[in-house]
Scaffold this motif. Structure first.
Motif, PDB file in Angstrom:
ATOM      1  N   ALA A  62     -12.375   7.398 -15.367  1.00 11.42           N
ATOM      2  CA  ALA A  62     -13.130   6.301 -14.751  1.00 11.42           C
ATOM      3  C   ALA A  62     -12.189   5.202 -14.256  1.00 11.42           C
ATOM      4  CB  ALA A  62     -14.137   5.736 -15.745  1.00 11.42           C
ATOM      5  N   ILE A  63     -11.131   4.916 -15.021  1.00 13.19           N
ATOM      6  CA  ILE A  63     -10.137   3.939 -14.575  1.00 13.19           C
ATOM      7  C   ILE A  63      -9.476   4.419 -13.286  1.00 13.19           C
ATOM      8  CG2 ILE A  63      -7.943   2.846 -15.140  1.00 13.19           C
ATOM      9  CD1 ILE A  63      -8.738   2.864 -18.039  1.00 13.19           C
ATOM     10  N   ALA A  64      -9.127   5.701 -13.248  1.00 14.11           N
ATOM     11  CA  ALA A  64      -8.528   6.263 -12.034  1.00 14.11           C
ATOM     12  C   ALA A  64      -9.477   6.115 -10.849  1.00 14.11           C
ATOM     13  CB  ALA A  64      -8.166   7.724 -12.265  1.00 14.11           C
ATOM     14  N   MET A  65     -10.749   6.380 -11.079  1.00 10.83           N
ATOM     15  CA  MET A  65     -11.744   6.238 -10.020  1.00 10.83           C
ATOM     16  C   MET A  65     -11.863   4.781  -9.581  1.00 10.83           C
ATOM     17  SD  MET A  65     -13.963   7.654  -8.050  1.00 10.83           S
ATOM     18  CE  MET A  65     -15.440   7.267  -7.118  1.00 10.83           C
ATOM     19  N   ASP A  66     -11.791   3.869 -10.525  1.00  9.16           N
ATOM     20  CA  ASP A  66     -11.900   2.454 -10.199  1.00  9.16           C
ATOM     21  C   ASP A  66     -10.728   1.993  -9.333  1.00  9.16           C
ATOM     22  OD1 ASP A  66     -13.003  -0.125 -10.273  1.00  9.16           O
ATOM     23  OD2 ASP A  66     -11.713  -0.696 -11.933  1.00  9.16           O
ATOM     24  N   VAL A  67      -9.542   2.493  -9.611  1.00  9.05           N
ATOM     25  CA  VAL A  67      -8.375   2.106  -8.815  1.00  9.05           C
ATOM     26  C   VAL A  67      -8.517   2.610  -7.379  1.00  9.05           C
ATOM     27  CG1 VAL A  67      -5.879   2.421  -8.541  1.00  9.05           C
ATOM     28  CG2 VAL A  67      -6.830   1.955 -10.798  1.00  9.05           C
ATOM     29  N   VAL A  68      -8.936   3.855  -7.221  1.00 14.73           N
ATOM     30  CA  VAL A  68      -9.010   4.426  -5.874  1.00 14.73           C
ATOM     31  C   VAL A  68     -10.204   3.873  -5.098  1.00 14.73           C
ATOM     32  CG1 VAL A  68     -10.424   6.472  -6.370  1.00 14.73           C
ATOM     33  CG2 VAL A  68      -8.673   6.590  -4.621  1.00 14.73           C
ATOM     34  N   TRP A  69     -11.273   3.491  -5.797  1.00 17.15           N
ATOM     35  CA  TRP A  69     -12.477   2.987  -5.131  1.00 17.15           C
ATOM     36  C   TRP A  69     -12.573   1.464  -5.203  1.00 17.15           C
ATOM     37  CZ3 TRP A  69     -18.079   3.161  -7.367  1.00 17.15           C
ATOM     38  CH2 TRP A  69     -18.988   2.725  -6.399  1.00 17.15           C
ATOM     39  N   GLY A  70     -12.533   0.931  -6.418  1.00 14.78           N
ATOM     40  CA  GLY A  70     -12.727  -0.502  -6.597  1.00 14.78           C
ATOM     41  C   GLY A  70     -11.597  -1.339  -6.053  1.00 14.78           C
ATOM     42  N   TYR A  71     -10.365  -0.825  -6.089  1.00 17.33           N
ATOM     43  CA  TYR A  71      -9.216  -1.593  -5.626  1.00 17.33           C
ATOM     44  C   TYR A  71      -8.760  -1.202  -4.227  1.00 17.33           C
ATOM     45  CZ  TYR A  71      -8.530  -3.686 -10.237  1.00 17.33           C
ATOM     46  OH  TYR A  71      -8.698  -4.405 -11.400  1.00 17.33           O
ATOM     47  N   CYS A  72      -8.800   0.109  -3.943  1.00 15.75           N
ATOM     48  CA  CYS A  72      -8.304   0.570  -2.636  1.00 15.75           C
ATOM     49  C   CYS A  72      -9.418   0.804  -1.625  1.00 15.75           C
ATOM     50  CB  CYS A  72      -7.491   1.856  -2.815  1.00 15.75           C
ATOM     51  SG  CYS A  72      -6.429   2.271  -1.418  1.00 15.75           S
ATOM     52  N   GLY A  73     -10.659   0.843  -2.097  1.00 15.63           N
ATOM     53  CA  GLY A  73     -11.786   0.990  -1.186  1.00 15.63           C
ATOM     54  C   GLY A  73     -12.066   2.401  -0.721  1.00 15.63           C
ATOM     55  N   TYR A 274       0.309   4.024   1.402  1.00 17.54           N
ATOM     56  CA  TYR A 274      -0.252   3.379   0.217  1.00 17.54           C
ATOM     57  C   TYR A 274      -1.508   4.111  -0.267  1.00 17.54           C
ATOM     58  CZ  TYR A 274       2.793  -0.730   0.264  1.00 17.54           C
ATOM     59  OH  TYR A 274       3.874  -1.563   0.184  1.00 17.54           O
ATOM     60  N   LYS A 275      -2.364   4.487   0.659  1.00 22.92           N
ATOM     61  CA  LYS A 275      -3.585   5.197   0.282  1.00 22.92           C
ATOM     62  C   LYS A 275      -3.255   6.555  -0.333  1.00 22.92           C
ATOM     63  CE  LYS A 275      -6.958   4.937   3.381  1.00 22.92           C
ATOM     64  NZ  LYS A 275      -7.625   4.888   4.711  1.00 22.92           N
ATOM     65  N   LEU A 276      -2.266   7.229   0.242  1.00 21.86           N
ATOM     66  CA  LEU A 276      -1.871   8.533  -0.279  1.00 21.86           C
ATOM     67  C   LEU A 276      -1.276   8.395  -1.676  1.00 21.86           C
ATOM     68  CD1 LEU A 276      -1.636  11.547   0.295  1.00 21.86           C
ATOM     69  CD2 LEU A 276       0.601  11.114   1.328  1.00 21.86           C
ATOM     70  N   PHE A 277      -0.489   7.351  -1.895  1.00 19.73           N
ATOM     71  CA  PHE A 277       0.090   7.113  -3.222  1.00 19.73           C
ATOM     72  C   PHE A 277      -1.002   6.893  -4.262  1.00 19.73           C
ATOM     73  CE2 PHE A 277       1.218   3.772  -6.316  1.00 19.73           C
ATOM     74  CZ  PHE A 277       2.172   4.459  -7.062  1.00 19.73           C
ATOM     75  N   VAL A 278      -1.954   6.041  -3.952  1.00 20.52           N
ATOM     76  CA  VAL A 278      -3.032   5.754  -4.894  1.00 20.52           C
ATOM     77  C   VAL A 278      -3.880   6.991  -5.139  1.00 20.52           C
ATOM     78  CG1 VAL A 278      -5.152   4.415  -5.224  1.00 20.52           C
ATOM     79  CG2 VAL A 278      -3.109   3.296  -4.346  1.00 20.52           C
ATOM     80  N   PHE A 279      -4.213   7.710  -4.077  1.00 16.60           N
ATOM     81  CA  PHE A 279      -5.066   8.894  -4.202  1.00 16.60           C
ATOM     82  C   PHE A 279      -4.388   9.962  -5.061  1.00 16.60           C
ATOM     83  CE2 PHE A 279      -7.207  12.752  -2.608  1.00 16.60           C
ATOM     84  CZ  PHE A 279      -8.524  12.340  -2.657  1.00 16.60           C
TER      85      PHE A 279
END
Length: 416
Positions: A62-73, A274-279
């Motif tokens: 869930a934390i991983a999901m929050d970073v990719v969605w909640g922080y990176c959009g 940046y998006k690829l790194f986060v994903f």
């Protein structure tokens, strides 16, 4: 003049919420340990320790999901697929090693000692006989090695996310189209795994994962507390990792991408990178969570990577409060524990005379109603309530950072 001392302050001093979370996690782990059957007074059953251990793994993804969605959009509807791939990777070694022991025990009393080929054929027959096969597929090439399979836990989800993300971000796919694309990827993976010739036993999946090879004499109570400790450690390290990522320059850039991707691109930042790194990073962490989850669950099958699982993951994060790491933990922990209670027979049925409410049938309806209620009345999720408790109501000023009237100040939080 800006405060020159602020950047030199320790990370923990600048982010006290991280310390609070680690302290709460340590206290929770200690409490479960003291109350468990294996190492404590026995007030918590082994099955419930496993439930709590699985809950911690779900908090990690869930934390991983929050970073990719909640922080990176990036609303990814496929991150639970990476979670499942991590489970399959470790499950392959568990099934191979356990089956190898069974086969060797059966061949001990034979007149002629078995050859390596005979042993491998017997192992293959035991594992794949359920789908009418005996030969090991290519994807099982490293299943005999725990070290290599642990590498697969990281590499398989990471490489899939890297390739998929590179293709999608390079093509400038974004918004709802990217969400649909991630869901399509998850559906394609699930349909492939359902096939008997996928090499992963089709609909039967991998079972008996709770039996650790070489530790058959160790009671499940002890094994469950070991996995619980491992899950708690992984959650703590994952929280620290992502707190560090979102608090520095990378965090500022990915929040900028979430709020105004075009502006960040015009400023010269490599948005796709940046998006690829986060994903990719979040996919790897999700895989680690799955590798810890499924040995506690005991079984994994293709249904675990179906698109609906990733949708549930997004619901957990939304309920807890996206854009807050602790909010994702709250949402995942709350929903997973309530799910176990309602669907496991813990919640008593309600007899209305003409109709009996059985919560095993109505749990998903209750979850949907809760999701809608939180979205309407608490748009920042349960985690947003901490703002009210701490008297840190969001400022009325909006816009970008700046000295002008109406602009938000740095100390007031991220720009809208």
């Amino acid at each position: 003049m800006p405060d020159q001392a602020t950047p030199t302050r320790p990370f923990a001093a600048r982010h006290p919420s991280v310390l609070w979370f680690i302290a709460a996690l340590a206290l929770f782990t200690l409490g479960v340990t003291v109350l468990s059957e294996a190492t404590g007074v026995g007030l918590i059953s082994t099955s419930f320790v496993k439930t709590l251990g699985k809950m911690l793994c779900l908090c990690l993804v869930a934390i991983a999901m929050d970073v990719v969605w909640g922080y990176c959009g990036i609303l990814s509807l496929g991150h639970f697929a990476f979670f499942g791939l991590g489970g399959y990777a470790i499950g392959m070694w568990l099934m191979y090693a356990r089956t190898e022991q069974i086969v060797l025990d059966q061949m001990t009393n034979e007149v002629l000692p078995p050859t390596g080929t005979e042993i491998k054929d017997a192992i293959g027959a035991q594992i794949f006989g359920v789908v009418g096969a005996t030969d090991f597929p290519v994807i099982w090439a490293f299943s005999h090695s725990l070290t290599l399979q642990l590498l697969m836990v990281v590499l398989v989800p990471g490489l899939l996310a890297l390739v998929f993300g590179w293709l999608a971000f390079r093509a400038r796919v974004a918004g709802v189209y990217l969400s649909i694309l991630t869901q399509a990827m998850t559906l394609a993976l699930a349909l492939y795994l359902f096939q008997n010739d996928s090499g992963l036993r089709g609909n039967n999946g991998l079972s008996g994962l709770q039996n650790l090879p070489g530790l058959e004499s160790v009671p499940q109570a002890q094994v469950s507390i070991w996995f619980f400790w491992g899950s708690a450690l992984a959650l703590g390290l994952g929280y620290l990792l992502f707190a560090w990522v979102v608090s520095g320059k990378i965090g500022s850039v990915i929040r900028g991408i979430r709020d105004d991707e075009a502006r960040v691109c015009f400023l010269g930042y490599n948005v796709e990178g940046y998006k690829l790194f986060v994903f990719t990073l979040t996919a790897v962490v999700a895989g680690v969570g799955g590798a810890l989850y499924y040995p506690q669950a005991g079984i994994i099958n293709p249904a675990e990577v179906a698109p609906i699982a990733s949708i549930y993951l997004a619901v957990w994060v939304a309920i807890g409060g996206r854009g807050r790491l602790y909010g994702a933990v709250i949402g995942a922990a709350l929903v997973s524990v309530l799910s176990s209670w309602f669907t496991g027979g813990g919640a008593p049925d309600v007899d209305l005379g003409v109709y009996t409410i059985r919560w095993t049938d109505w749990w998903l309806v209750l979850l949907g109603v809760g999701f809608v209620a939180v979205t309407l009345f608490f748009p920042k999720g349960i985690g947003g309530l901490f703002d009210l408790v701490a008297h840190r109501v969001a400022p009325v000023r909006v816009g970008d950072y700046g000295p002008d009237d109406g602009a938000k100040r740095k100390e007031e939080g991220p720009a809208e």
